[in-house]
Design an enzyme around this catalytic site. Sequence first.
Site: not given
Ligand code: UD1
Ligand code: UDP
Length: 363
Positions: A205
Amino acid sequence: MRVVLIAGARPNFVKIAGLQEALSGRSGIEVLVVHTGQHYDDEMSGGFFRDLEMDEPERNLGVGSGSHAVQTAGVMTRFDAFLDEVATDMVVVVGDVNSTVACSLTAVKRGIPVAHVEAGLRSFDWEMPEEINRLVTDRLSSLLFTPSRDGDENLKGEGRPAEAIHFVGNVMVDTLLRFRDKAARSDVVERLGVAAGEYAVLTMHRPRNVDTREAFAGLLGAFAEIAGRIPVVYPMHPRSRRTLSEAGLLERAEAISGLRMTGPLGYLDFIELEARARFVMTDSGGVQEETTVLGVPCLTLRPNTERPVTITEGTNTLVGTNPDAITKAAAGILDEGYKLSGRLPELWDGHASERIADIIENY
Ligand code: UD1
Ligand code: UDP
């Protein structure tokens, strides 16, 4: 003392599960969970509260998605209004997402002390939005709880006072160890039609990997080669699904035989899927840590990591984002196996949340 615990994005829910339990067990502490609403799909949010046996949050600020500025500012104004309403003695934030920095800044400007859990981690990569969030949050926090000794060193090097820094271990590991047996009852492996030990798992991601067509298309080439040798299960983060559809790559990805794409999985299913995998490919922070504890080889698809102990003590290898390097690293595991250290990083023992609660109780 009223402590407000902040969570906004998927990894935050995993990190606060043990903290909420440990803090609410202390006399004289009332703990309220505020969900910022940064993640909102049930499979990225609500499902985690059920899997982790947590109560509904006290409040959901409902901020949703947006640019960094829109999302960060949205959390700030909504959290500020919450603090107008609910007298708060301390704000506890976890990790490095936009919700983390937004709530820290809001609280500290109101004179409310902030405690940061997972302090001190540095990728030294200013292109990562998370690195900015980590540095700012640590500068604002009065209590800095680090998961590994490198965190202490980074903070001291930045001039943070030694008495604010507490090496406590890893709260994500608390949750993993607590739910490992329950996760083992998941039938996810059979449900996805793979066999234990005979598949790889992929999660991605990071903007660097999934935000541009060029980067994503190159990576798909590597995954196609790997999936030709071993099934690759890919639970897709919504961010990557968005690029795949917008860049017209979804069909190409679906045509790769051996690549099994699913939506994001629930926590218990995902832990079980990780635990039974031959190896994992990821750009996630949390997944690098979990694979280390589960003893599963992890190839990290990034040029750097803020979690170096997963390499020196754990099962992680930094592979980078070059498709050839990724294919080669995967082939290395399939052909030659993978040497596991058999060690665990110091204090990754399931008790970090209790240590944090001890310190907050005496603050
Ligand atoms: C965010 C965090 C990242 C973290 C990740 C965990 C920031 C800057 N980034 O990234 O550090 O590792 O979460 O997963 O805070 N979206 C959906 N449904 C949801 C949430 C998001 O469709 O419930 C989609 C939307 O199109 C959104 C995009 O995902 O624009 C990105 O979501 P966002 O929370 O901005 O950043 P992440 O890439 O999820
Ligand atoms: N995770 C989950 N389902 C998935 C992918 C990840 O439950 O399909 C869990 C994973 O076990 C871990 C957390 O989500 O506990 C990690 O989150 P993510 O990779 O979104 O964020 P990051 O750690 O990079 O900030």
